[in-house]
Design a protein around this motif. Structure first.
Motif, short mmCIF file in Angstrom:
data_model
loop_
_atom_site.label_atom_id
_atom_site.label_comp_id
_atom_site.label_asym_id
_atom_site.label_seq_id
_atom_site.Cartn_x
_atom_site.Cartn_y
_atom_site.Cartn_z
N GLY A 23 -97.81 -91.86 4.64
CA GLY A 23 -98.09 -92.97 3.61
C GLY A 23 -97.80 -92.60 2.09
N LEU A 24 -97.37 -91.26 1.56
CA LEU A 24 -97.17 -91.04 0.32
C LEU A 24 -96.28 -91.88 -0.41
N ARG A 25 -95.21 -92.10 0.15
CA ARG A 25 -94.34 -93.10 -0.50
C ARG A 25 -95.16 -94.30 -1.27
N ASP A 26 -96.19 -94.76 -0.44
CA ASP A 26 -96.92 -95.98 -0.97
C ASP A 26 -97.98 -95.80 -2.09
N ARG A 27 -97.91 -94.39 -2.53
CA ARG A 27 -99.11 -94.21 -3.51
C ARG A 27 -98.21 -93.75 -5.00
N PRO A 28 -98.85 -94.10 -5.78
CA PRO A 28 -98.38 -93.42 -7.23
C PRO A 28 -98.47 -92.24 -7.24
N VAL A 29 -97.38 -91.44 -7.70
CA VAL A 29 -97.32 -90.11 -7.52
C VAL A 29 -98.47 -89.16 -8.29
N ARG A 30 -98.70 -89.61 -9.75
CA ARG A 30 -99.55 -89.10 -10.54
C ARG A 30 -100.84 -89.87 -10.47
N ALA A 31 -101.93 -88.81 -10.43
CA ALA A 31 -103.20 -89.60 -10.51
C ALA A 31 -103.42 -90.45 -11.58
N ARG A 32 -104.16 -91.62 -11.51
CA ARG A 32 -104.45 -92.53 -12.46
C ARG A 32 -106.02 -92.56 -12.83
N SER A 33 -106.49 -91.63 -12.55
CA SER A 33 -107.79 -91.09 -13.17
C SER A 33 -108.01 -91.25 -14.65
N THR A 34 -109.25 -91.72 -15.16
CA THR A 34 -109.43 -91.57 -16.47
C THR A 34 -110.01 -90.24 -16.85
N PRO A 35 -110.02 -89.70 -17.88
CA PRO A 35 -110.62 -88.33 -18.22
C PRO A 35 -112.33 -88.42 -17.97
N GLY A 36 -112.91 -87.60 -17.07
CA GLY A 36 -114.40 -87.76 -16.86
C GLY A 36 -114.66 -88.55 -15.83
N ALA A 37 -113.93 -89.53 -15.23
CA ALA A 37 -114.29 -90.31 -14.17
C ALA A 37 -114.75 -89.89 -12.85
N VAL A 38 -114.09 -88.80 -12.32
CA VAL A 38 -114.67 -88.10 -11.14
C VAL A 38 -115.87 -87.39 -11.56
N LEU A 39 -116.01 -86.57 -12.63
CA LEU A 39 -117.07 -86.01 -12.91
C LEU A 39 -118.34 -86.80 -13.02
N ALA A 40 -118.28 -87.93 -13.76
CA ALA A 40 -119.15 -88.89 -13.81
C ALA A 40 -119.69 -89.47 -12.43
N ALA A 41 -118.88 -89.40 -11.33
CA ALA A 41 -119.02 -89.86 -9.92
C ALA A 41 -119.82 -88.92 -9.30
N LEU A 42 -119.81 -87.51 -9.46
CA LEU A 42 -120.46 -86.58 -8.89
C LEU A 42 -121.78 -86.20 -9.27
N PRO A 43 -122.85 -86.38 -8.27
CA PRO A 43 -124.19 -86.10 -8.79
C PRO A 43 -124.28 -84.79 -9.84
N ALA A 44 -125.18 -85.05 -10.25
CA ALA A 44 -125.73 -83.71 -11.39
C ALA A 44 -125.98 -82.40 -10.72
N GLY A 67 -107.93 -89.41 -7.20
CA GLY A 67 -107.99 -88.36 -8.31
C GLY A 67 -107.25 -87.20 -8.30
N ILE A 68 -106.31 -87.36 -7.17
CA ILE A 68 -105.38 -86.35 -7.12
C ILE A 68 -104.06 -86.84 -7.49
N THR A 69 -103.22 -85.59 -8.19
CA THR A 69 -101.69 -85.88 -8.32
C THR A 69 -101.08 -85.35 -6.87
N HIS A 70 -100.19 -86.33 -6.33
CA HIS A 70 -99.73 -86.03 -5.06
C HIS A 70 -98.27 -85.02 -5.06
N TRP A 71 -98.86 -83.53 -5.21
CA TRP A 71 -97.45 -82.77 -5.19
C TRP A 71 -96.68 -82.84 -3.89
N GLN A 72 -97.13 -83.33 -2.93
CA GLN A 72 -96.28 -83.44 -1.68
C GLN A 72 -95.64 -84.68 -1.54
N HIS A 73 -95.89 -85.34 -2.59
CA HIS A 73 -95.08 -86.96 -2.67
C HIS A 73 -93.46 -86.66 -2.96
#
Length: 469
Positions: A23-44, A67-73
């Motif tokens: 299903g990789l062709r159906d995903r955007p190649v580069r992650a669309r995360s904003t800086p800090g979004a993943v960090l904020a979602a992870l418990p401290a 939050g992954i840029t799909h290198w295998q895309h």
């Protein structure tokens, strides 16, 4: 989670991996995360009590994958490829399950002896002579560091490790501006210092080091009481594919008594195809050569093939043998940790063994030839357009171009906007580089599942977005 639970989740993982790639062709190649979004979602803080795997998996899918840029895309045309063939992924799963520590022969005999044979297979596949011996490093950066350390020690009569650099005149290393930044880091880590890395001007369409300028620099340094130690040549440089005349560098290295290392991290994989070998003609005269099967050959990171004409020089530089690392009662064995900077080593050879047996060299050659053909066809297509300019000619599957519509005032700003818009669109992924005084867009094809249709679509996306700016 216990080993008794592993079959259930192992089956889930296999199904997930197959579905992910399908299903990789159906995903955007580069992650669309904003800086800090993943960090904020992870418990401290880490949990005190175990959590069910179902929840861990659910969080993986909701937090990590977006939050992954799909290198295998298949439409990853940025940087260079970082491939992962199914057979090599299977091997890596087995490696992870066994988790052997392969630092010495006695700690994993099969890993050591398979590494020896796999490096012979690769050496023969790229037509290096039998006088070369191979070791698997984690990356070309580590191989280049090892080569620079050998250059340093040879030039200092093998006294640098003992006496330090302050006891000697400065050591000088020579390269062009086309080499990877890993060369700069190797110079730093080896204690040589950036001021002693001499950048030699380039010439011609391949942006090769000027041999006359190189000879003059060496003579100037000797006259100043400095110590010329080695030359680092490039085959397929990162920015535009810049490639040195390796035979000319070998002539100079032999005449001057210098160590010659050739960095072919990306392009070296293409040398399994005989027709591409003129790009590094003379490589058989180098002292050290590196290329990354984890880029274009189908083995996932990390797996870098480092070939050396004199392993004795490498081990004389890097080997350290305390009593607890000695293997008694076994003569003639190889401990590959003595060929590397790290002591610990993974069983990387298993990935090569699975890859080469599951696909064979002919299938790998066909893949690389296709990538080169498709990329060069795209280059010619863009060249035929009045509002595009080819900046650097194709080197294998890499070329650079610029959008140059009539009447544009600031082409650098325009092309920076273009690459950003392309990547925000998500259908393909490109990167930019600096060529002379201008910004150019890089295109390279090399992803394992890339098809001709993917490359054709890339051309359509580039034209559509450029003209829509």
């Amino acid at each position: 989670m216990r080993w008794t639970d592993f079959p259930k989740w192992g089956r889930w993982m296999a199904d997930w991996a197959a579905g992910y790639h399908a299903g990789l062709r159906d995903r955007p190649v580069r992650a669309r995360s904003t800086p800090g979004a993943v960090l904020a979602a992870l418990p401290a803080h880490a949990p005190e009590a175990p959590e069910p795997m179902e929840q861990v998996i659910a969080d993986f899918e909701s937090l990590v994958v977006p939050g992954i840029t799909h290198w295998q895309h298949p439409r990853f045309f940025a940087y260079f490829p970082s491939n992962a063939s199914p057979a090599a992924v299977l091997a890596d799963t087995l490696i992870a399950a066994m988790s052997p520590q392969c630092m010495l022969w006695q700690t994993s005999p099969a890993a050591t002896e398979m590494e020896t044979r796999m490096m012979e297979w690769l050496r023969d596949a790229i037509a290096l002579p039998e006088s070369f011996h191979g070791v698997i490093q984690d990356s070309a950066s580590s191989a280049t560091l090892a080569a620079v350390l050998v250059m340093r020690e040879r030039a200092l009569n093998w006294a640098g490790n003992q006496q330090g650099l302050s006891a000697h005149a400065p050591v000088r290393i020579y390269c062009s501006g086309e080499v990877h930044t890993s060369v700069d880091r190797a110079i730093w880590v080896a204690g040589i210092g950036s001021d002693n890395l001499r950048r030699i001007p380039t010439q011609g369409p391949t942006r090769a080091m000027d041999p006359a300028a190189l000879r003059a620099a060496i003579a100037e340094d000797r006259a100043a009481g400095l110590i010329p130690a080695g030359i680092i040549g490039s085959t397929g440089g990162t920015s535009t594919g810049g490639s040195d005349d390796i035979a000319a560098l070998a002539d100079i290295a032999e005449a001057e008594g210098l160590f010659l290392h050739v960095d072919a991290a990306w392009a070296g994989s293409a040398m399994i195809c005989e027709e591409f070998r003129p790009l590094w003609a003379g490589v058989e005269r180098a002292d050290s050569v590196v290329f990354n099967p984890h880029k274009w050959l189908g083995v996932q990171f990390d797996c870098s093939a480092h070939f050396i004409r004199s392993p004795e020089d490498l081990t004389r530089t890097l080997a350290y043998r305390p009593e607890f690392l000695k293997t008694h009662g076994a003569d003639g064995i190889i401990n590959y940790s003595e060929w590397s900077v790290p002591l610990g080593r993974r069983f990387r050879a298993l990935k090569l063994w699975f890859l080469l047996r599951a696909y064979g060299l002919e299938a790998l050659r066909a893949m690389i030839r296709n990538h080169v053909t498709w990329s060069q066809a795209l280059c010619e297509g863009l060249r035929s357009e009045a509002d595009f300019t080819i900046v650097t000619e194709p080197v294998l599957s890499l070329f650079t171009f610029r959008y140059t519509p009539e009447g544009a005032d600031d082409l650098d700003a325009l092309n920076q906007r273009l690459v950003q818009a392309i990547n925000d669109d998500g259908r393909i992924y490109l990167t930019q580089t600096q060529v002379a005084d201008g910004i150019a867009l890089r295109f390279q094809a090399g992803q394992w599942d890339c098809t001709e249709a993917d490359v054709i679509l890339a051309g359509e996306v580039i034209r559509e977005i450029a003209r829509g700016l």
